[in-house]
Design an enzyme around this catalytic site. Structure first.
Site, PDB file in Angstrom:
ATOM      1  N   HIS A 153      32.682  56.217  64.483  1.00 59.51           N
ATOM      2  CA  HIS A 153      32.126  55.632  63.309  1.00 59.51           C
ATOM      3  C   HIS A 153      32.945  55.983  62.099  1.00 59.51           C
ATOM      4  O   HIS A 153      33.068  57.194  61.866  1.00 59.51           O
ATOM      5  CB  HIS A 153      30.615  56.111  63.123  1.00 59.51           C
ATOM      6  N   ASN A 184      35.735  63.384  67.055  1.00 52.75           N
ATOM      7  CA  ASN A 184      34.678  62.674  66.668  1.00 52.75           C
ATOM      8  C   ASN A 184      33.357  63.355  66.669  1.00 52.75           C
ATOM      9  O   ASN A 184      32.469  63.480  65.898  1.00 52.75           O
ATOM     10  CB  ASN A 184      34.592  61.447  67.618  1.00 52.75           C
TER      11      ASN A 184
END
Length: 306
Positions: A153, A184
């Site tokens: 994201h 991440n």
């Protein structure tokens, strides 16, 4: 005499009828022209209310190329890009600049407020292609499957739990980039958590992040659609500290399995601009922008210590 009089009356009648026909024809032509002009104006003219909210980027190629649904607005929105592919897409809770050549965003921007961090919407986990993108190919979930990279994201789910629509849209693949799992779930996530602390501490902050993709360099791709794998990511954060005073800080992280303290990733916003070619926070007064972007001080950002 009677015949002559009748002939004159017929002549007058034909004259009156002729005038009526001409008047009716003129009315139809004139009315038709007005209707066509009104439709054209409605189709081409931007509403006054929308014009009032447009950023001061008028006159640039990128501003002219903005989607018909309206140019993005807000202090967090970078200056429009003219040196690469760009389609501005506005979603609930964030705005992104999509690059159809690389199938990742050039940048994703949003305002994170203390209120947003207190949302209660559950994480969606429904990764979907972004069908709102109008130009070029888009990334699919199958491109990431089995690639060895996470769907990382840019605007995180925990920043979008204030609204169900925002939560759903943050799982669109236009908001993703291929990231190593170590990044991440490691330093990148640590920075996301820190930003939420700052939003609570300072009430609101402006955030822009994305991949570093440099001209002339060759990149690995994944999937049938060839999604570019960036070698580095950036994030820049700004907060107001006074009426004409702001502080900003940037971060750069390699897309690998290394891990460092967040302070080791901290840099000036100017240095991120030089690396990415993106003009951040361009809507600030120029003197405020120059001061904020030229330096950073970790001690001025609570919870960020060496």
């Amino acid at each position: 005499m009677a015949k002559k009089k009748k002939k004159q009356e017929n002549k007058k009648l034909r004259l009156v009828l002729g005038i009526c026909v001409l008047a009716l024809a003129y009315w139809f032509v004139h009315a038709g022209r007005q209707t066509t002009e009104a439709v054209t104006d409605d189709a081409d003219e931007t509403p006054a209310a929308e014009m009032a909210n447009m950023p001061d980027d008028s006159g640039t190629e990128a501003a002219e190329a903005s989607p018909a649904r309206g140019r993005a607005k807000g202090m967090e929105i970078p200056a429009y890009l003219t040196d690469r592919e760009e389609e501005i897409v506005q979603h609930e809770g964030f705005t992104l600049s999509y690059n159809r050549k690389h199938l990742v965003p050039n940048w994703v921007a949003w305002v994170l407020t203390a209120e947003r961090t207190r949302g209660t919407e559950k994480r969606a986990d429904n990764f979907q292609p972004d069908e709102t993108i109008k130009k070029g190919p888009i990334a699919l979930d199958s491109d990431y499957r089995g690639s060895g990279y996470d769907r990382g994201h840019m605007c995180p789910a925990a920043d979008c739990k204030h609204l169900r629509a925002s939560m759903n849209e943050c799982f669109l693949l236009s908001n993703m980039c291929p990231q190593t799992h170590k990044l991440n779930a490691g330093d990148w996530e640590d920075l996301e958590n820190l930003c939420r602390k700052w939003a609570v501490e300072y009430d609101s902050i402006y955030i822009v992040c994305g991949p570093v993709i440099r001209k002339g360099e060759t990149y690995q791709t994944i999937g049938a659609n060839r999604v570019t794998v960036p070698r580095q990511f950036y994030k820049v954060v700004l907060r107001w500290t006074g009426e004409r005073e702001a502080q900003a800080i940037g971060f750069l992280m390699d897309n690998d399995d290394s891990s460092q303290p967040l302070t080791a990733h901290a840099v000036t916003v100017d240095s991120v601009e030089a690396l990415t070619g993106i003009n951040f926070f361009s809507k600030l007064p120029k003197d405020v922008e120059r001061r904020a972007e030229a330096k950073y001080d970790c001690a001025e950002w609570r919870y960020l210590s060496r």
